[in-house]
Every structure is written in structure tokens, then in C-alpha cells.
Design a protein around this motif. Structure first.
Motif, PDB file in Angstrom:
ATOM      1  N   ALA A 679       9.290 -25.659  34.013  1.00  0.00           N
ATOM      2  CA  ALA A 679       9.933 -27.015  34.771  1.00  0.00           C
ATOM      3  C   ALA A 679       8.982 -27.843  35.031  1.00  0.00           C
ATOM      4  O   ALA A 679       9.349 -29.322  34.908  1.00  0.00           O
ATOM      5  CB  ALA A 679      10.466 -26.303  36.171  1.00  0.00           C
ATOM      6  N   GLU A 680       7.540 -27.470  35.537  1.00  0.00           N
ATOM      7  CA  GLU A 680       6.838 -28.769  35.729  1.00  0.00           C
ATOM      8  C   GLU A 680       6.623 -29.761  34.410  1.00  0.00           C
ATOM      9  O   GLU A 680       6.273 -30.975  34.744  1.00  0.00           O
ATOM     10  CB  GLU A 680       5.368 -27.953  36.075  1.00  0.00           C
ATOM     11  N   LEU A 681       6.599 -29.364  33.324  1.00  0.00           N
ATOM     12  CA  LEU A 681       6.460 -29.850  32.117  1.00  0.00           C
ATOM     13  C   LEU A 681       7.663 -30.498  31.518  1.00  0.00           C
ATOM     14  O   LEU A 681       7.847 -30.970  30.459  1.00  0.00           O
ATOM     15  CB  LEU A 681       5.634 -29.080  31.205  1.00  0.00           C
ATOM     16  N   ASP A 682       8.772 -30.343  32.226  1.00  0.00           N
ATOM     17  CA  ASP A 682      10.307 -30.668  31.932  1.00  0.00           C
ATOM     18  C   ASP A 682      10.609 -30.219  30.477  1.00  0.00           C
ATOM     19  O   ASP A 682      11.070 -30.939  29.691  1.00  0.00           O
ATOM     20  CB  ASP A 682      10.344 -32.491  31.782  1.00  0.00           C
ATOM     21  N   ILE A 683      10.382 -28.988  30.225  1.00  0.00           N
ATOM     22  CA  ILE A 683      10.626 -28.436  29.009  1.00  0.00           C
ATOM     23  C   ILE A 683      12.239 -28.140  29.139  1.00  0.00           C
ATOM     24  O   ILE A 683      12.343 -27.048  29.990  1.00  0.00           O
ATOM     25  CB  ILE A 683       9.718 -27.390  28.565  1.00  0.00           C
ATOM     26  N   GLU A 684      12.891 -28.252  28.084  1.00  0.00           N
ATOM     27  CA  GLU A 684      14.222 -28.214  27.969  1.00  0.00           C
ATOM     28  C   GLU A 684      14.954 -26.610  28.005  1.00  0.00           C
ATOM     29  O   GLU A 684      15.575 -26.214  28.777  1.00  0.00           O
ATOM     30  CB  GLU A 684      14.741 -28.855  26.832  1.00  0.00           C
ATOM     31  N   GLU A 685      14.199 -25.800  26.943  1.00  0.00           N
ATOM     32  CA  GLU A 685      14.781 -24.282  26.931  1.00  0.00           C
ATOM     33  C   GLU A 685      14.565 -23.628  28.111  1.00  0.00           C
ATOM     34  O   GLU A 685      14.913 -22.318  28.361  1.00  0.00           O
ATOM     35  CB  GLU A 685      13.990 -23.744  25.805  1.00  0.00           C
ATOM     36  N   GLY A 686      13.575 -24.005  29.209  1.00  0.00           N
ATOM     37  CA  GLY A 686      13.356 -23.198  30.181  1.00  0.00           C
ATOM     38  C   GLY A 686      14.860 -22.728  31.064  1.00  0.00           C
ATOM     39  O   GLY A 686      14.757 -21.933  31.612  1.00  0.00           O
ATOM     40  N   LEU A 687      15.666 -23.979  31.184  1.00  0.00           N
ATOM     41  CA  LEU A 687      16.888 -23.461  31.881  1.00  0.00           C
ATOM     42  C   LEU A 687      17.655 -22.276  31.167  1.00  0.00           C
ATOM     43  O   LEU A 687      17.934 -21.547  31.778  1.00  0.00           O
ATOM     44  CB  LEU A 687      17.556 -24.949  32.010  1.00  0.00           C
ATOM     45  N   GLU A 688      17.884 -22.738  29.944  1.00  0.00           N
ATOM     46  CA  GLU A 688      18.645 -21.567  28.928  1.00  0.00           C
ATOM     47  C   GLU A 688      18.043 -20.191  29.206  1.00  0.00           C
ATOM     48  O   GLU A 688      18.511 -19.156  29.148  1.00  0.00           O
ATOM     49  CB  GLU A 688      18.604 -22.156  27.643  1.00  0.00           C
ATOM     50  N   TRP A 689      16.746 -20.107  28.872  1.00  0.00           N
ATOM     51  CA  TRP A 689      15.932 -18.823  28.936  1.00  0.00           C
ATOM     52  C   TRP A 689      16.126 -18.165  30.212  1.00  0.00           C
ATOM     53  O   TRP A 689      16.205 -17.107  30.398  1.00  0.00           O
ATOM     54  CB  TRP A 689      14.564 -18.969  28.547  1.00  0.00           C
ATOM     55  N   SER A 690      15.939 -19.086  31.370  1.00  0.00           N
ATOM     56  CA  SER A 690      16.145 -18.245  32.636  1.00  0.00           C
ATOM     57  C   SER A 690      17.501 -17.936  32.926  1.00  0.00           C
ATOM     58  O   SER A 690      17.685 -16.996  33.359  1.00  0.00           O
ATOM     59  CB  SER A 690      15.621 -19.503  33.652  1.00  0.00           C
ATOM     60  N   TRP A 691      18.360 -18.734  32.404  1.00  0.00           N
ATOM     61  CA  TRP A 691      19.782 -18.306  32.837  1.00  0.00           C
ATOM     62  C   TRP A 691      20.177 -16.884  32.023  1.00  0.00           C
ATOM     63  O   TRP A 691      20.831 -16.241  32.636  1.00  0.00           O
ATOM     64  CB  TRP A 691      20.672 -19.523  32.171  1.00  0.00           C
ATOM     65  N   ALA A 692      19.400 -16.536  31.103  1.00  0.00           N
ATOM     66  CA  ALA A 692      19.820 -15.538  30.281  1.00  0.00           C
ATOM     67  C   ALA A 692      19.604 -14.238  31.114  1.00  0.00           C
ATOM     68  O   ALA A 692      20.285 -13.228  30.919  1.00  0.00           O
ATOM     69  CB  ALA A 692      18.962 -15.391  28.837  1.00  0.00           C
ATOM     70  N   MET A 693      18.771 -14.372  32.113  1.00  0.00           N
ATOM     71  CA  MET A 693      18.666 -13.186  32.848  1.00  0.00           C
ATOM     72  C   MET A 693      19.654 -12.628  33.713  1.00  0.00           C
ATOM     73  O   MET A 693      19.821 -11.617  34.087  1.00  0.00           O
ATOM     74  CB  MET A 693      17.316 -13.346  33.906  1.00  0.00           C
ATOM     75  N   LEU A 694      20.634 -13.705  34.002  1.00  0.00           N
ATOM     76  CA  LEU A 694      21.919 -13.172  34.518  1.00  0.00           C
ATOM     77  C   LEU A 694      22.746 -12.353  33.720  1.00  0.00           C
ATOM     78  O   LEU A 694      23.639 -11.276  34.101  1.00  0.00           O
ATOM     79  CB  LEU A 694      22.627 -14.489  35.063  1.00  0.00           C
ATOM     80  N   GLU A 695      22.616 -12.510  32.335  1.00  0.00           N
ATOM     81  CA  GLU A 695      23.315 -11.870  31.614  1.00  0.00           C
ATOM     82  C   GLU A 695      22.714 -10.277  31.087  1.00  0.00           C
ATOM     83  O   GLU A 695      23.535  -9.563  30.583  1.00  0.00           O
ATOM     84  CB  GLU A 695      23.566 -12.464  30.209  1.00  0.00           C
ATOM     85  N   ALA A 696      21.513  -9.980  31.440  1.00  0.00           N
ATOM     86  CA  ALA A 696      20.765  -9.020  31.038  1.00  0.00           C
ATOM     87  C   ALA A 696      21.206  -7.743  31.972  1.00  0.00           C
ATOM     88  O   ALA A 696      21.625  -8.110  33.145  1.00  0.00           O
ATOM     89  CB  ALA A 696      19.269  -9.345  31.222  1.00  0.00           C
ATOM     90  N   GLU A 697      21.422  -6.607  31.352  1.00  0.00           N
ATOM     91  CA  GLU A 697      21.734  -5.498  32.245  1.00  0.00           C
ATOM     92  C   GLU A 697      20.717  -4.944  33.057  1.00  0.00           C
ATOM     93  O   GLU A 697      21.033  -3.976  33.902  1.00  0.00           O
ATOM     94  CB  GLU A 697      22.379  -4.466  31.240  1.00  0.00           C
ATOM     95  N   ASP A 698      19.485  -5.211  32.824  1.00  0.00           N
ATOM     96  CA  ASP A 698      18.372  -4.835  33.687  1.00  0.00           C
ATOM     97  C   ASP A 698      18.181  -5.583  34.876  1.00  0.00           C
ATOM     98  O   ASP A 698      18.738  -6.844  34.710  1.00  0.00           O
ATOM     99  CB  ASP A 698      17.267  -4.361  33.079  1.00  0.00           C
ATOM    100  N   GLY A 699      17.543  -5.345  35.920  1.00  0.00           N
ATOM    101  CA  GLY A 699      17.173  -6.303  36.925  1.00  0.00           C
ATOM    102  C   GLY A 699      18.173  -6.164  38.171  1.00  0.00           C
ATOM    103  O   GLY A 699      19.364  -5.789  37.861  1.00  0.00           O
ATOM    104  N   LYS A 700      17.628  -6.460  39.195  1.00  0.00           N
ATOM    105  CA  LYS A 700      18.560  -6.374  40.444  1.00  0.00           C
ATOM    106  C   LYS A 700      19.213  -7.568  41.213  1.00  0.00           C
ATOM    107  O   LYS A 700      18.344  -8.794  40.669  1.00  0.00           O
ATOM    108  CB  LYS A 700      17.340  -5.898  41.641  1.00  0.00           C
ATOM    109  N   ALA A 701      20.374  -7.625  41.115  1.00  0.00           N
ATOM    110  CA  ALA A 701      21.079  -8.780  41.368  1.00  0.00           C
ATOM    111  C   ALA A 701      20.613  -9.857  42.457  1.00  0.00           C
ATOM    112  O   ALA A 701      20.605 -11.179  42.082  1.00  0.00           O
ATOM    113  CB  ALA A 701      22.378  -8.482  41.478  1.00  0.00           C
ATOM    114  N   GLY A 702      20.185  -9.211  43.355  1.00  0.00           N
ATOM    115  CA  GLY A 702      19.483 -10.011  44.524  1.00  0.00           C
ATOM    116  C   GLY A 702      18.138 -10.934  44.081  1.00  0.00           C
ATOM    117  O   GLY A 702      18.189 -12.061  44.398  1.00  0.00           O
ATOM    118  N   PHE A 703      17.430  -9.973  43.326  1.00  0.00           N
ATOM    119  CA  PHE A 703      16.145 -10.803  42.746  1.00  0.00           C
ATOM    120  C   PHE A 703      16.549 -11.870  41.987  1.00  0.00           C
ATOM    121  O   PHE A 703      16.113 -12.992  41.806  1.00  0.00           O
ATOM    122  CB  PHE A 703      15.064  -9.816  42.212  1.00  0.00           C
TER     123      PHE A 703
END
Length: 771
Positions: A679-703
Motif C-alpha cells: 500500500a505504501e508503494l501503491d502497488i495494485e495487486e496488494g488489494l486483490e491478494w489481501s482480499w483473498a484471505m476472506l475466501e480462505a478456509e483457514d484463519g479466524k474471522a475476527g482477525f
């Protein structure tokens, strides 16, 4: 984004279900407690016991009523430890004619008629008629009530096996083989479970106990019919380990990339599972996958030896308490079964000192009460006897008037209370491996050692002299060294030269304690004169890596005067440490680096870029998410022209799909830190790659919620398309705008809607040298 939120939400629901499952809470927070065989349920309030209810047909029926206030027992007024004193009064009554005199508020006196069971012997539960009488009464009641027979956590069967008596063994022989869990599950179903196509529920919590029951049953009776089920469970659990070698509510699956779901690692079910797998090996099941699985788990838990209590999940060792959820006790059994003597002694001593906190634990204290006596027993009969004297008041109060043991008066759904407490009374019989069969007597503490071990949790630090406190800097229990350090630091006096001397000449434990004394919250007038001495320890390659790591953590709190050692810290990160396969020293170094220099570029500490980036990249490969996060934080304010040197690793961390990671459930760590670099470097794919964690089955929803809100806020107006995705998804909107996250959500919306989007840079261009 309906599909994405549908996948993200089950993680949240699973966590909520666990909260409900284990919502009874520790007794200190409960409204009422059982007062042993009196039949009284009461609330402890200071030096009084407020009667809440009376069991029908119990000794207290007709003598007391709801609202009565008990102020004294056995002729003595109650003090602040009212429940413990009440338990001792029960013991005195049972030792004579069973008459328990009580004093009520206002001076009224009554007497309850209890059973006269006699006194505990001086060596109880060893050579004790009262103990044997209680065993008989509770076991007979279990055979009559059969309340435990169909429980998925077969602690009742294990308790009966621990008696070693034919009458109870015959009952187990007749009933245990009938249970569905005593039959091997269908192999196709197990394969589907490991793939991720089937879900067997929270098997992490009960398959371990089923394996223990099956194994101890086979070893006690010779019945081989249960071995196929035992091997199937043990092999499935070995294959369902995550890369760290542990488990959670469920198993790691192929479809989750070899990871555990939701909160991921939970040590309590992992340790009972590990004991079950070890017991399978004891039964002669010679399977290389099971052996390898056991070895992985044992190696993981050995990392806590000398460091502190095993926590609830994959967190740092806890140096405030001696036991948590029975984890120290289970670890003592694990290490004893594995032949790891040093580790077995450490955890058994931790368990013995935890006699005063049996009624504590994350969400429930059931496991503390179940396992702690068994773990202390690894250190031998004398320790076990001392533990019994200190902590048996708990079992006295849980022993009901109708010969049932109860979970502090509550109806516990997870397991059988009779069986769990029966195990403690049956320790002297040594009929099971978990109760001391074939125990390694070289682990046994004797004589003067016993009181030191059992009383490690009872030290009155305020009454100790400076010399006595400094002497505790070398104590084997980190809980003791921590308190000694903090207590001494609050004193006035000229004792710092004595502490500094330990840095030069002490044992490794003493060095770490003395170095820590001059670290966090140490007055500058004491700490700053020792900076160079501590720095010399950091630079000394002959010092133990943990001592050098302690030096970095002490230095990091003293700002600019300590920054001259920044490159020495980087060098220690880069250096290979073959005796630290879990890279825990690097994890601690990463924390120190970020405390000392949150923005190393701004403070002009990056003078050797090759060394700096080498250290940051190594940390970014660490199996622990905290270290990966700190590695990414080091890259804060990285010059755009340098990004190509780290680009691949930043992408790797933010995408968070490495199957070798040991912790991964909290995207607020590695994923968020890496995304913020993008984000500091305004790199485009950072948004898409970060959003993908919402679709992952691992990880705690609150985090996940906190992480995505933080990342979108950092991208500002460039994140507008993703704000629209949130608003288009009803479930995701509900999650992110709930009370807990509402403020963060509003801040994110303000940032995103507060201007025009920046022109984002494609990752490929940003990661190409010269662009």
C-alpha cells in the motif's frame, strides 16, 4: 461478493460454537459452587458462603434454605479462603462421627450429618483407607448410574480401568467394545476427512481420549479387538497434523492446504491426541507415520522446556502461571512416555507447583482438575502426596453426597467427572501408563527437593532480601525468575553491581535473568551504564543463542543509546542456528529489532543494505506469523528503487498460502504487514491478494475483519471497488459493521471516500529493477 463471505463466515460461526461449548467459565466467575457431600450449592463472597440451593435428600435438606449465609464451619469462622476452609471442615467431620457444625449469619448454629469415612493417611492417596473407600463408593455409583457409558470422551472408562479391580474391569470389558468409537471408522470416510470432503466435528477434543481408553484397555485386558480402531485414529491424526505437528478443533486437510481451520492450533486437544498416539505405539502398533507424527509433536512441545507454561494456542510461553488447561501436566506425561527426561521433569515440576490454580483455565477448568494430579505424579510419590495435601480440597468439594463427582456442581457435557477425579485417587495403584505404570523412577523428586518444587508458586517475594531475590535469578522455573527480577527492580539500593556480575559469570539462566533485569521498564540510571556489557554478550558468539537473544530484547527498550548494536542484531538473525529448528530465536530477534527501530530507514540505521535485506528476508520465511510480520515491518518506508530486492517475498507473505507455515490463523500479522508495504508503494495487486484471505478456509474471522479494514484504509480511495464489494455482500457487511468493528469500518470508509484514487502501479513493474 456472496461466495467470498459465505466461505469466510463459517470460521466465525465455528468460533462462536466453541465459545458456547466451553462457556461454563472458571469457578471464580460462577454464581454458585458445590460444597461437597453437604448438598449445598453456595456462592462464595469474601468470608461468607451464600446458600443458593439445597439438593433434595442431601444432608443439608431441611437444615438450610436459599438465602442463608454460612459464616463458620467446624467451630471456626470462615476467612477469605472460605471454600478451602469449608473443605477442611468436611475432612475433620468425616474423620470422626460425620457431624459438621455450621454457623450462620446472626449466630444460629446447625449440624449436618455426613458419612464418617475416616481420615486421610499422612501419605494419602498412598496407603490410605479413606482413599480406597472413596474409590469404591464412586466406582460402584458409576456402575449403577451408567451415566458415562455412551460419552464421546470416555474418561469414565479410563477411571474405572485405573482402579485395577476385577469388578470394574469386567464392566469395562462388557461395555467399552460396544461403543461406536471402539470400531474402526470406514477407511473411505477417513480419506474424505483428510481431503476435506467430510467433517467429523470437533474430533480434536475427543479422539485423543478415545485412543487413550482403547490403548489402556488393550494393555490391561489383552483384548486385541480394539486395535484396528486405535490404529485408524492414530494414523489419521498423524496425517492430519499441521506443519507444526499439532491440531485444533479439527484436523488439517488437503483442501485447506495442510492447515487447520479457524483459530487453528489449540494445545489442549493436541496434547491429549499426542498421548493417545504414544499409547498406540505402546500397544505394538508399529507404523512409521504414527512414529513420525509423535516425533514432530514432541519436538514442538520441547520448545517450551525451561521457558514457561504451554499456552492455549501457538503463543509465547506463559511465565505468569505454572499450568493452563492441564497443558503442563499432559506435557509431563508426553515427555515421560517419550523418554525425554529433562522435559518430563520440567513439566511435572510445573504441574506440582500448580496445585493452587486447579480451578483456572481458558473457558473451563475441567482439564486442569483432570490432568494436573497426573502430571505432578510423574515427579514421583512424594510429590504426588504433597500435591494431594495442598490441592485435594478441590476434590473434596466436588464429591457430592450421593457418591458422584461433579464439575463444581454443574452438569458437564464434555466428559465424565467421576472418571476424571477417580484417576487422581487411583494414582498409587499404577494400573495405567497415565497413572504411573512402568514409571521412570529417575524422575522422582525426594526429600528436601519436594517442598521446593511444590512451593515454587507460594514464594513471598516481598519478604525476601536482595541477596535472596538475586539467588532466585537461577531458579529452573521461569515464573520464579520473572517475579524475582520484577520484585528486585522495585527495590531501592545499590545492588546493580551484583546483578551485572551475573551477566559475566552466571549460569545461562542467571545471565538471562540479569540481562532481563536491565531491560523492559528498568530505570535508565540503572540500565544505561550496562548497555555496553549487554552489547558485549550480544556480540559474543560463544554465548548461548538464547542468552544473546535476551541481550537484544534488553537493549531494544533503551532507544538511541542501544542502536549502535542494530547491525549486531541483524547479524544474529542471519546466522544459522542448527539447534533452533522452529526458528524461535529469530522470532524473538525480530521483535527486538522492531522495538529498537520501528522505522530503520528514517533513523538511518540501514547502512549495510545487503545485511539488512538478508535479515528481513530470512524473517519473512519464518514459520511463525509474528516473525513474518516483523520481517515485513522492517520494510516500512523502503525506497521504491529497492523494492525489487524483496518483492517476491512480500508477495509470498501477503498471499499466505505457504504449506510450511506453523502459524497462519491471524492475517493481522504477516498478511497485513506485507500488504501495508504494498500500500505504501501503491502497488495494485496488494488489494486483490489481501482480499483473498476472506475466501480462505483457514484463519479466524475476527482477525480477518480487522486486517482487511486496516489494509483498505491504507489504500485509501484506491480501495473504492472493494468497499463496493463489501456493501454488495449482506453477510460481510453485517460482520464488518458489527459493534466490535464499527469504528474501524467507519474510519476505513472515511479514508476510502475521502478523495480521488491514486494511480496504482502493477506489481510486475514495481518489482522490476530500474522502474
Amino acid at each position: 461478493m456472496g461466495s467470498s463471505s459465505d466461505k469466510a463466515m463459517p470460521t466465525l460461526r465455528s468460533f462462536a460454537f466453541l465459545t458456547i461449548l466451553l462457556s461454563t467459565g472458571p469457578p471464580s466467575l460462577a454464581k454458585e459452587h458445590l460444597l461437597g457431600p453437604t448438598g449445598i450449592m453456595a456462592q462464595a463472597k469474601g468470608n461468607q458462603l451464600l446458600v443458593q440451593s439445597i439438593d433434595p435428600e442431601s444432608p443439608a435438606e431441611g437444615k438450610l434454605k436459599k438465602g442463608d449465609i454460612i459464616t463458620g464451619a467446624a467451630g471456626k469462622p470462615l476467612s477469605q479462603n472460605a471454600r478451602q476452609e469449608f473443605a477442611r471442615a468436611i475432612g475433620r467431620a468425616e474423620a470422626s462421627k460425620g457431624i459438621l457444625p455450621l454457623t450462620l449469619k446472626g449466630g444460629r448454629k446447625i449440624s449436618l450429618q455426613l458419612q464418617a469415612l475416616g481420615s486421610y493417611s499422612k501419605t494419602a492417596p498412598w496407603d490410605c483407607q479413606k482413599t480406597d473407600a472413596i474409590i469404591t463408593r464412586i466406582a460402584d455409583q458409576m456402575l449403577e448410574s451408567k451415566t458415562f457409558v455412551n460419552n464421546q470422551m470416555p474418561v469414565g472408562y479410563i477411571g474405572l480401568l485405573a482402579t485395577g479391580e476385577k469388578k470394574y474391569l469386567d464392566f469395562v470389558k462388557a461395555e467399552l467394545p460396544k461403543q461406536s468409537w471402539a470400531q474402526a471408522p470406514d477407511s473411505a470416510d477417513l480419506a474424505a476427512l483428510l481431503e476435506g470432503d467430510k467433517d467429523f466435528g470437533y474430533i480434536g477434543w475427543y479422539w485423543g481420549y478415545q485412543m487413550i481408553a482403547l490403548a489402556e484397555y488393550h494393555l490391561a485386558t489383552g483384548n486385541r479387538s480394539v486395535l484396528p480402531a486405535l490404529e485408524a485414529y492414530a494414523l489419521t491424526m498423524a496425517r492430519g497434523q499441521d506443519p507444526a505437528g499439532i491440531w485444533g478443533h479439527r484436523l488439517a486437510t488437503v483442501k485447506r492446504n495442510g492447515r487447520l481451520p479457524g483459530y487453528a492450533h489449540i494445545n489442549n486437544p493436541s496434547l491429549s491426541t499426542l498421548i493417545g498416539m504414544q499409547m498406540a505405539l505402546k500397544c505394538g502398533i508399529d507404523n512409521p507415520e504414527i512414529k513420525a507424527g509423535v516425533a514432530r509433536s514432541v519436538a514442538f512441545y520441547k520448545t517450551y522446556v525451561g521457558e514457561g507454561t504451554i499456552p492455549y494456542g501457538v503463543h509465547d510461553p506463559d511465565t505468569r502461571i505454572f499450568n493452563n488447561n492441564g497443558n503442563s501436566a499432559m506435557a509431563a506425561l508426553v515427555m515421560s512416555l517419550a523418554g525425554e527426561k529433562e522435559a518430563a521433569q520440567f513439566f511435572s515440576h510445573q504441574s506440582a507447583a500448580a496445585h493452587d490454580i486447579q480451578e483456572t483455565g481458558h473457558a473451563t477448568h475441567y482439564f486442569n482438575v483432570l490432568w494436573t494430579p497426573l502430571g505432578a505424579n510423574v515427579a514421583g510419590p512424594e510429590i504426588s502426596q504433597a500435591f494431594f495435601k495442598k490441592g485435594n480440597w478441590v476434590r473434596t468439594l466436588y464429591r457430592a453426597w450421593n457418591d458422584r463427582f461433579t464439575y463444581d456442581g454443574q452438569n458437564q457435557k464434555a466428559a465424565n467427572d467421576d472418571g476424571s477425579l477417580l484417576l487422581a485417587y487411583c494414582l498409587p495403584r499404577k494400573k495405567l501408563f497415565i497413572t504411573g505404570k512402568d514409571a521412570d523412577e529417575s524422575l522422582w523428586a525426594k526429600g528436601g527437593q519436594v517442598s521446593k518444587i511444590i512451593n515454587a508458586s507460594q514464594i513471598d517475594y516481598a519478604s525476601l532480601s536482595e541477596e535472596e531475590l538475586i539467588a532466585l535469578f537461577g531458579h529452573p522455573a521461569p515464573q520464579v525468575t520473572r517475579r524475582a527480577v520484577w520484585t528486585l527492580r522495585d527495590r531501592k539500593g545499590d545492588f546493580t553491581p551484583k546483578v551485572a556480575k551475573l551477566i559475566k559469570n552466571g549460569t545461562n539462566i542467571e545471565k538471562r535473568s540479569a540481562i532481563g533485569f536491565f531491560g523492559y521498564r528498568c530505570p535508565p540510571e540503572w540500565a544505561l551504564p550496562q548497555i555496553d556489557l549487554i552489547g558485549s554478550v550480544l556480540r559474543n558468539e560463544k554465548e548461548h543463542p538464547k542468552v544473546r537473544s535476551a541481550a537484544t530484547y534488553a537493549l531494544c527498550w533503551h532507544g538511541k543509546p542501544a542502536q549502535k548494536f542494530y547491525e549486531d542484531m541483524l547479524k544474529l538473525v542471519v546466522a544459522e542456528e542448527p539447534n533452533d529448528p522452529f526458528k524461535l530465536i529469530d522470532k524473538e530477534l525480530a521483535k527486538s529489532l522492531n522495538i529498537l527501530a520501528p522505522d530503520p530507514f528514517a533513523t538511518e540505521l540501514v547502512t549495510d543494505k545487503k545485511l539488512f535485506y538478508q535479515a528481513a528476508l530470512k524473517l519473512s520465511d519464518n514459520p511463525r506469523q509474528e516473525a513474518r510480520s516483523d520481517g515485513m515491518k522492517m520494510l516500512h518506508s523502503i525506497p521504491a528503487e529497492d523494492f525489487h530486492l524483496v518483492a517476491g517475498k512480500v508477495k509470498h507473505v501477503v498471499r499466505n498460502n505457504d504449506p510450511n507455515y506453523h502459524s497462519y490463523h491471524n492475517p493481522m500479522a504477516g498478511v497485513q504487514a506485507a500488504a501495508l508495504v504494498l500500500a505504501e508503494l501503491d502497488i495494485e495487486e496488494g488489494l486483490e491478494w489481501s482480499w483473498a484471505m476472506l475466501e480462505a478456509e483457514d484463519g479466524k474471522a475476527g482477525f480477518k475483519a480487522r486486517a482487511i479494514l486496516t489494509i483498505l484504509k491504507a489504500y485509501g480511495p484506491s480501495a473504492k471497488p472493494y468497499l463496493e464489494k463489501i456493501r454488495a455482500d449482506e453477510n460481510l457487511t453485517r460482520l464488518l459493521t458489527s459493534g466490535r468493528w464499527k469504528r474501524m469500518y467507519d474510519q476505513m470508509v472515511k479514508a476510502v471516500e475521502g478523495g480521488e484514487p491514486e494511480k496504482l502501479v502493477p506489481f510486475e513493474k514495481a518489482s522490476t529493477p530500474g522502474n
